[in-house]
Design a protein around this motif. Structure first.
Motif, PDB file in Angstrom:
ATOM      1  N   ILE A  41       0.842  -1.201   0.000  1.00 49.17           N
ATOM      2  CA  ILE A  41       0.000   0.000   0.000  1.00 49.17           C
ATOM      3  C   ILE A  41       0.874   1.246   0.000  1.00 49.17           C
ATOM      4  CG2 ILE A  41      -1.756   1.320   1.252  1.00 49.17           C
ATOM      5  CD1 ILE A  41      -2.738  -1.290   2.465  1.00 49.17           C
ATOM      6  N   VAL A  42       0.522   2.194  -0.861  1.00 49.58           N
ATOM      7  CA  VAL A  42       1.158   3.510  -0.872  1.00 49.58           C
ATOM      8  C   VAL A  42       0.118   4.539  -0.450  1.00 49.58           C
ATOM      9  CG1 VAL A  42       2.220   5.316  -2.294  1.00 49.58           C
ATOM     10  CG2 VAL A  42       2.799   2.912  -2.690  1.00 49.58           C
ATOM     11  N   ILE A  92      -3.702   5.090  -1.742  1.00 47.35           N
ATOM     12  CA  ILE A  92      -4.693   5.842  -0.974  1.00 47.35           C
ATOM     13  C   ILE A  92      -4.269   7.300  -0.892  1.00 47.35           C
ATOM     14  CG2 ILE A  92      -5.869   6.079   1.246  1.00 47.35           C
ATOM     15  CD1 ILE A  92      -5.133   3.113   1.783  1.00 47.35           C
ATOM     16  N   TYR A  93      -5.151   8.175  -1.367  1.00 45.67           N
ATOM     17  CA  TYR A  93      -4.905   9.606  -1.216  1.00 45.67           C
ATOM     18  C   TYR A  93      -6.138  10.272  -0.637  1.00 45.67           C
ATOM     19  CZ  TYR A  93      -7.510  10.588  -5.601  1.00 45.67           C
ATOM     20  OH  TYR A  93      -8.476  10.706  -6.568  1.00 45.67           O
ATOM     21  N   VAL A 115      -5.315  -0.557  -7.314  1.00 43.81           N
ATOM     22  CA  VAL A 115      -6.601  -0.043  -6.846  1.00 43.81           C
ATOM     23  C   VAL A 115      -6.356   1.344  -6.247  1.00 43.81           C
ATOM     24  CG1 VAL A 115      -8.513  -0.369  -5.230  1.00 43.81           C
ATOM     25  CG2 VAL A 115      -7.514  -2.347  -6.412  1.00 43.81           C
ATOM     26  N   VAL A 116      -7.113   2.325  -6.711  1.00 40.23           N
ATOM     27  CA  VAL A 116      -6.935   3.714  -6.283  1.00 40.23           C
ATOM     28  C   VAL A 116      -8.120   4.139  -5.426  1.00 40.23           C
ATOM     29  CG1 VAL A 116      -6.665   6.101  -7.039  1.00 40.23           C
ATOM     30  CG2 VAL A 116      -5.598   4.242  -8.347  1.00 40.23           C
ATOM     31  N   VAL A 117      -7.829   4.707  -4.257  1.00 40.28           N
ATOM     32  CA  VAL A 117      -8.875   5.114  -3.319  1.00 40.28           C
ATOM     33  C   VAL A 117      -8.718   6.586  -2.965  1.00 40.28           C
ATOM     34  CG1 VAL A 117      -9.858   4.769  -1.026  1.00 40.28           C
ATOM     35  CG2 VAL A 117      -9.062   2.810  -2.335  1.00 40.28           C
ATOM     36  N   GLU A 148     -13.563   4.490   6.972  1.00 41.07           N
ATOM     37  CA  GLU A 148     -14.484   3.477   6.446  1.00 41.07           C
ATOM     38  C   GLU A 148     -14.265   3.258   4.953  1.00 41.07           C
ATOM     39  OE1 GLU A 148     -19.194   2.219   6.640  1.00 41.07           O
ATOM     40  OE2 GLU A 148     -18.652   4.324   6.942  1.00 41.07           O
ATOM     41  N   THR A 149     -14.008   4.323   4.217  1.00 38.71           N
ATOM     42  CA  THR A 149     -13.717   4.192   2.786  1.00 38.71           C
ATOM     43  C   THR A 149     -12.471   3.345   2.556  1.00 38.71           C
ATOM     44  OG1 THR A 149     -14.757   6.332   2.290  1.00 38.71           O
ATOM     45  CG2 THR A 149     -13.169   5.495   0.682  1.00 38.71           C
ATOM     46  N   ILE A 150     -11.455   3.565   3.377  1.00 40.07           N
ATOM     47  CA  ILE A 150     -10.231   2.765   3.283  1.00 40.07           C
ATOM     48  C   ILE A 150     -10.517   1.314   3.650  1.00 40.07           C
ATOM     49  CG2 ILE A 150      -7.950   2.423   4.332  1.00 40.07           C
ATOM     50  CD1 ILE A 150      -7.830   5.536   4.593  1.00 40.07           C
TER      51      ILE A 150
END
Length: 303
Positions: A41-42, A92-93, A115-117, A148-150
């Motif tokens: 994860i980045v 994750i940004y 996967v981009v979040v 929660e989104t993460i």
């Protein structure tokens, strides 16, 4: 002496090797994923790293792009950062305009499985004439939404560990709700409701607890006010009986100190938690701990 010379030579060789391979310290002290059996994860900025760490636990190897001690608005991508994304499972940004490098980064990456979040995608943002206020995580309720989104992204990516992520999220949510309750209790019935800050970063926090922020400058932490704005703020502080001028650790306190000297009041730190200092990293500070420090600073200013 020969033995010690060999040790010294090996030490220098290792250091040079690290420099040549770009292994500079990030939040967790690495620039390469260390465990191929875990999710790679980045994250972009510290709040995203902290939320992801609390939820992913020992199932992930997480690297944060913006190093400790660096103001995120000053961050520039490196070739090493791009290489990380090519190997990552999840990126994750925060979004809401916080990371101006993300579009460029994602347009250049060739990792089709990434996967981009955008953690703040479901947050109600504060809009101004300048732009969207990106400091969404300073609302504890927003932090819960972003966590929660993460969590949902982790469950979707690694369904066999879904229960683990769900349990971690519930536990972390309870801690955040406890923090919110403490804020609600301790920020009521104070003698003042207005804070003066150098950087317009605290709109979400203020909205959540009925406070008002008067910012010396706007959403850009690096901008400086002209003389007319300085006079306006000084007059405002005197009129409203402001006791403290807030500044940030990762930005120069010069403007805040000048105003405080003119008004005859103190300065203090109110942390937007965009990133950690090296000292905070060493002390294992986290989002909740820093928010507790912010609460104490607010009480000192408003009581």
């Amino acid at each position: 002496m020969k033995r010690w010379n060999k040790i010294a030579f090996l030490f220098v060789t290792v250091c040079l090797g690290m420099a040549m391979t770009g292994c500079e310290g990030n939040l967790n002290g690495q620039k390469e994923f260390q465990n191929k059996d875990k999710l790679a994860i980045v994250t972009t900025i510290y709040p995203m790293y902290d939320f992801a760490t609390n939820i992913a636990g020992d199932k992930a190897d997480i690297i944060n792009l913006v190093p400790a001690g660096t103001e995120p608005h000053d961050f520039e991508l490196s070739t090493g950062d791009m290489k990380l994304l090519e190997k990552a499972d999840l990126f994750i940004y925060n979004g809401a305009g916080m990371e101006n490098f993300v579009d460029k980064m994602l347009s250049a990456v060739s990792n089709k499985n990434l996967v981009v979040v955008e953690a703040a995608v479901d947050v109600d943002t504060i809009e101004s004439d300048q732009r969207t206020d990106p400091h969404t995580w300073l609302s504890i309720q927003n932090a819960i939404v972003e966590a929660e989104t993460i969590k949902d992204a982790l469950v979707g990516l690694d369904s066999q560990n879904a229960d683990y992520y769900e349990e971690n999220y519930v536990f972390y949510k309870e801690k955040l709700e406890e923090l919110a309750t403490t804020y609600e209790k301790e920020l009521t019935n104070l003698s003042n409701e207005t804070i003066v800050v150098a950087h317009q970063a605290f709109g979400y926090l203020c909205a959540e607890y009925g406070l008002k922020q008067e910012a010396v400058e706007g959403l850009n932490a690096e901008s400086e006010p002209d003389s007319a704005r300085m006079k306006e703020i000084i007059d405002f502080c005197k009129e409203k009986d402001i006791k403290v001028i807030f500044f940030e650790e990762l930005v120069s306190p010069k403007v805040a100190q000048t105003i405080a000297d003119e008004v005859g009041v103190a300065t203090d730190i109110l942390n937007p938690i965009e990133g950690l200092t090296a000292e905070q990293e060493e002390a294992n500070m986290d989002y909740i701990g820093l928010m507790k420090e912010n609460l104490e600073a607010l009480k000192r200013a408003l009581e």
